[in-house]
Scaffold this motif. Structure first.
Motif, PDB file in Angstrom:
ATOM      1  N   TYR A  79       0.835  -1.196   0.000  1.00 31.59           N
ATOM      2  CA  TYR A  79       0.000   0.000   0.000  1.00 31.59           C
ATOM      3  C   TYR A  79       0.877   1.256   0.000  1.00 31.59           C
ATOM      4  N   PRO A  80       1.641   1.492  -1.088  1.00 32.42           N
ATOM      5  CA  PRO A  80       2.552   2.641  -1.110  1.00 32.42           C
ATOM      6  C   PRO A  80       1.790   3.945  -1.296  1.00 32.42           C
ATOM      7  N   TRP A  81       2.431   5.025  -0.902  1.00 31.21           N
ATOM      8  CA  TRP A  81       1.858   6.352  -1.106  1.00 31.21           C
ATOM      9  C   TRP A  81       2.057   6.736  -2.573  1.00 31.21           C
ATOM     10  N   PRO A  82       1.156   7.515  -3.136  1.00 29.81           N
ATOM     11  CA  PRO A  82       1.215   7.773  -4.586  1.00 29.81           C
ATOM     12  C   PRO A  82       2.479   8.484  -5.039  1.00 29.81           C
ATOM     13  N   ALA A  83       2.953   9.441  -4.257  1.00 32.52           N
ATOM     14  CA  ALA A  83       4.151  10.180  -4.674  1.00 32.52           C
ATOM     15  C   ALA A  83       5.385   9.302  -4.690  1.00 32.52           C
ATOM     16  N   GLY A  84       5.387   8.213  -3.928  1.00 35.12           N
ATOM     17  CA  GLY A  84       6.551   7.346  -3.881  1.00 35.12           C
ATOM     18  C   GLY A  84       6.662   6.394  -5.052  1.00 35.12           C
ATOM     19  N   VAL A  85       5.589   6.219  -5.825  1.00 33.17           N
ATOM     20  CA  VAL A  85       5.618   5.254  -6.929  1.00 33.17           C
ATOM     21  C   VAL A  85       5.312   5.901  -8.279  1.00 33.17           C
ATOM     22  N   THR A  86       5.118   7.216  -8.300  1.00 34.41           N
ATOM     23  CA  THR A  86       4.742   7.905  -9.536  1.00 34.41           C
ATOM     24  C   THR A  86       5.894   8.775 -10.023  1.00 34.41           C
ATOM     25  N   THR A  87       6.198   8.685 -11.312  1.00 36.57           N
ATOM     26  CA  THR A  87       7.229   9.524 -11.914  1.00 36.57           C
ATOM     27  C   THR A  87       6.689  10.167 -13.183  1.00 36.57           C
ATOM     28  N   LEU A  88       7.230  11.334 -13.500  1.00 34.59           N
ATOM     29  CA  LEU A  88       6.909  12.048 -14.734  1.00 34.59           C
ATOM     30  C   LEU A  88       8.176  12.156 -15.566  1.00 34.59           C
ATOM     31  N   HIS A  89       8.069  11.801 -16.841  1.00 31.32           N
ATOM     32  CA  HIS A  89       9.200  11.882 -17.759  1.00 31.32           C
ATOM     33  C   HIS A  89       8.839  12.860 -18.880  1.00 31.32           C
ATOM     34  N   TYR A  90       9.729  13.807 -19.112  1.00 32.00           N
ATOM     35  CA  TYR A  90       9.502  14.761 -20.190  1.00 32.00           C
ATOM     36  C   TYR A  90       9.777  14.086 -21.535  1.00 32.00           C
ATOM     37  N   LYS A  91       8.820  14.172 -22.464  1.00 29.71           N
ATOM     38  CA  LYS A  91       8.920  13.487 -23.750  1.00 29.71           C
ATOM     39  C   LYS A  91       9.049  14.436 -24.929  1.00 29.71           C
ATOM     40  N   GLY A  92       9.156  15.757 -24.658  1.00 29.31           N
ATOM     41  CA  GLY A  92       9.358  16.697 -25.756  1.00 29.31           C
ATOM     42  C   GLY A  92       8.179  17.637 -25.943  1.00 29.31           C
ATOM     43  N   SER A 110      -1.632   0.193  -6.145  1.00 23.54           N
ATOM     44  CA  SER A 110      -2.948   0.484  -6.697  1.00 23.54           C
ATOM     45  C   SER A 110      -2.859   1.609  -7.725  1.00 23.54           C
ATOM     46  N   PRO A 111      -3.853   1.756  -8.607  1.00 19.34           N
ATOM     47  CA  PRO A 111      -3.829   2.837  -9.607  1.00 19.34           C
ATOM     48  C   PRO A 111      -3.723   4.214  -8.954  1.00 19.34           C
ATOM     49  N   PRO A 133      -9.779  14.388 -13.964  1.00 20.17           N
ATOM     50  CA  PRO A 133      -8.778  13.448 -13.455  1.00 20.17           C
ATOM     51  C   PRO A 133      -8.418  12.362 -14.458  1.00 20.17           C
ATOM     52  N   LEU A 134      -7.201  11.869 -14.316  1.00 23.56           N
ATOM     53  CA  LEU A 134      -6.675  10.830 -15.190  1.00 23.56           C
ATOM     54  C   LEU A 134      -6.098   9.724 -14.309  1.00 23.56           C
ATOM     55  N   THR A 135      -6.536   8.482 -14.501  1.00 26.89           N
ATOM     56  CA  THR A 135      -6.071   7.356 -13.694  1.00 26.89           C
ATOM     57  C   THR A 135      -5.039   6.551 -14.469  1.00 26.89           C
ATOM     58  N   VAL A 136      -3.938   6.249 -13.783  1.00 21.75           N
ATOM     59  CA  VAL A 136      -2.826   5.504 -14.384  1.00 21.75           C
ATOM     60  C   VAL A 136      -2.602   4.237 -13.562  1.00 21.75           C
ATOM     61  N   ARG A 137      -2.588   3.094 -14.230  1.00 23.19           N
ATOM     62  CA  ARG A 137      -2.356   1.823 -13.570  1.00 23.19           C
ATOM     63  C   ARG A 137      -0.873   1.450 -13.609  1.00 23.19           C
ATOM     64  N   ALA A 138      -0.453   0.685 -12.636  1.00 24.06           N
ATOM     65  CA  ALA A 138       0.941   0.233 -12.578  1.00 24.06           C
ATOM     66  C   ALA A 138       1.275  -0.579 -13.821  1.00 24.06           C
ATOM     67  N   GLY A 139       2.388  -0.247 -14.452  1.00 25.27           N
ATOM     68  CA  GLY A 139       2.820  -0.961 -15.644  1.00 25.27           C
ATOM     69  C   GLY A 139       2.168  -0.498 -16.927  1.00 25.27           C
ATOM     70  N   SER A 140       1.296   0.502 -16.871  1.00 23.75           N
ATOM     71  CA  SER A 140       0.619   1.028 -18.072  1.00 23.75           C
ATOM     72  C   SER A 140       0.750   2.553 -18.097  1.00 23.75           C
ATOM     73  N   PRO A 141       1.908   3.072 -18.518  1.00 26.97           N
ATOM     74  CA  PRO A 141       2.119   4.523 -18.517  1.00 26.97           C
ATOM     75  C   PRO A 141       1.107   5.238 -19.411  1.00 26.97           C
ATOM     76  N   SER A 170      -3.473  10.815  -6.055  1.00 28.44           N
ATOM     77  CA  SER A 170      -4.133  10.005  -5.031  1.00 28.44           C
ATOM     78  C   SER A 170      -4.163   8.553  -5.484  1.00 28.44           C
ATOM     79  N   ASN A 171      -4.182   7.659  -4.486  1.00 28.90           N
ATOM     80  CA  ASN A 171      -4.456   6.246  -4.735  1.00 28.90           C
ATOM     81  C   ASN A 171      -5.255   5.725  -3.547  1.00 28.90           C
TER      82      ASN A 171
END
Length: 221
Positions: A79-92, A110-111, A133-141, A170-171
């Motif tokens: 049950y990790p906190w969302p900020a600890g498992v979420t990253t943003l990558h700049y793509k241009g 969790s998503p 809002p936009l929901t992102v699942r683990a392993g599906s960027p 949030s998760n």
């Protein structure tokens, strides 16, 4: 009293028959045969069975004594906190001026839902495509495009240092506000596009030495 058996009757000289000896002597002393004698008295088949049982018990004890203790590996927090498992990558850059593409990746758990995206400065605004809002699942960027708008060009700092996005996440565990800092291409692209919007006929001022030192200090953390 003697050291073994039962008390001896007192002797009275005036008694003709002397001291009483009514206790049989064979009850005053007993002796258990030694272990070697008892072992020798056992039948040969019984001795072999006992020897086999002793050897088996010794082997079992040695096995458990020498068996390596399993190492318990720490399992990730389910049950990790969302900020600890979420990253943003700049793509241009995006398809239009002042738009920038980012990939949102969730490592595990969790998503994670993105509720808000801010440009990091009060003089700037941000809108996203797709909308939030936009929901992102683990392993599906998921990829979003962020459009940066300027409320007042004159209020912008002379040099954009440490540009970042403020993101509300949030998760199932918690809701967090997280700032994502970007170096490299995003600061350059952002300065170029904002200069084209606010200062089309002037060169963008270079960052001061203080700004550069602040950037190096933050990136070393």
């Amino acid at each position: 009293m003697t050291g073994i058996g039962r008390p001896v009757e007192p002797y009275h000289p005036d008694e003709a028959d002397g001291p009483h000896q009514d206790t049989p002597t064979d009850l005053l002393w007993s002796k258990t045969p030694p272990a070697t004698t008892r072992w020798a008295a056992l039948p040969r088949s019984r001795r072999r069975l006992l020897q086999a049982l002793i050897v088996a018990a010794a082997a079992t004890g040695a096995f458990f004594a020498l068996r390596p203790t399993p190492v318990t590996q720490a399992t990730p927090n389910p049950y990790p906190w969302p900020a600890g498992v979420t990253t943003l990558h700049y793509k241009g850059r995006g398809p239009t001026p002042a738009t920038f593409r980012f990939e949102i990746d969730v490592a595990r758990g969790s998503p994670v839902t993105v509720h808000q995206v801010g440009a990091g400065l009060p003089e700037l605004g941000a809108t996203t495509t797709p909308g939030l809002p936009l929901t992102v699942r683990a392993g599906s960027p998921r990829t979003i495009t962020v459009h940066i708008s300027v409320y007042k060009c004159a209020a912008l700092p002379p040099a954009l240092v440490l540009p970042h996005l403020d993101v509300l996440l949030s998760n199932s565990t918690a809701q967090q506000q997280q700032s994502f800092l970007f170096g490299g291409a995003y600061p350059r692209d952002l300065r170029t596009d904002l200069r084209a919007v606010c200062f089309p006929n002037t060169a963008s001022p270079a960052p001061t030495s203080l700004d550069r030192e602040a950037w190096r200090t933050l990136t070393r953390r």
